[in-house]
Structure formats: structure tokens, C-alpha cells
Design a protein around this motif. Sequence first.
Motif: not given
Length: 136
Positions: A5-6, A67-68, A73-74, A124-126
Amino acid sequence: MADKTDELLTNYYSGVIDSLIYLRRMELQWQPHDDNIGGSRAINKISRPFDDLIIKYESDQVLHELRNQRDMIKRIEASWDDTTREIVRMHYDRRDRLTWVLISLRMHLSERTCRSYQKAFKDSVSEALTGLNIAV
């Protein structure tokens, strides 16, 4: 890097993912030179180079995955407040190389608060990307 993730967030905020998408599109556009001099071509063959290129873009798994990652992330980034977005951007953008002390001074917050904002965003991203089998 501590984990995937980092690494993914560093690549996103440093512009690496956008560069990889651009390079992959250029690879797909490349056509090898045909040295068949004097050879004949089929008369009834229809050539649609633009349509063929779009089909290559849509069917390429590497481009689709990049792209995914970028789009996910956006979307997550848009749901957070401006302070958190700025802290995360400063932390993960390796072009600036900012330390936590500099980030806390620029944001007028404590270093611990900045770290907790970054950790909440990273979690939250992870969590969102684990469903896509991208980050652990």
C-alpha cells in the motif's frame, strides 16, 4: 517501503503510475516495421487502425490494472478532507522528500496528528484495494 500500500501510494503521488500508463499505451501503439517488399496484401482485408488500437487498450490486462489502481485512489482521495489529502500528498510524493517535521510545520499541526491522518488514509486505501487483490 513497509508494504504494498505504501509503495502504491508513493507511485501514485510521485507520478509513477501515470508514467507507466503512458508508457504502456505507447508500447501498445508501436507497430513493427514490415520488410515484406514486393509482397502482396489481401484486397478484401479491411484496415481499421484506430479501432484495432482501442481494442488493444481495452483488452490489455496491465493497462487495465494500472488504471484501476489510479482511479480507485482518486475516488478514495476525493472522499477525504483537504487537510488529510495535503498531508498524504506531502508524505508520499518522493519528488519533494519532506520529513514528518516539515509536514507538521507546513500544516500547523503536531507530528503525531499528521501521522494519524496519514495512517487513517492508508488504512482506507488498503481496505478498498484488498478487494481488488492489489494491495495487502
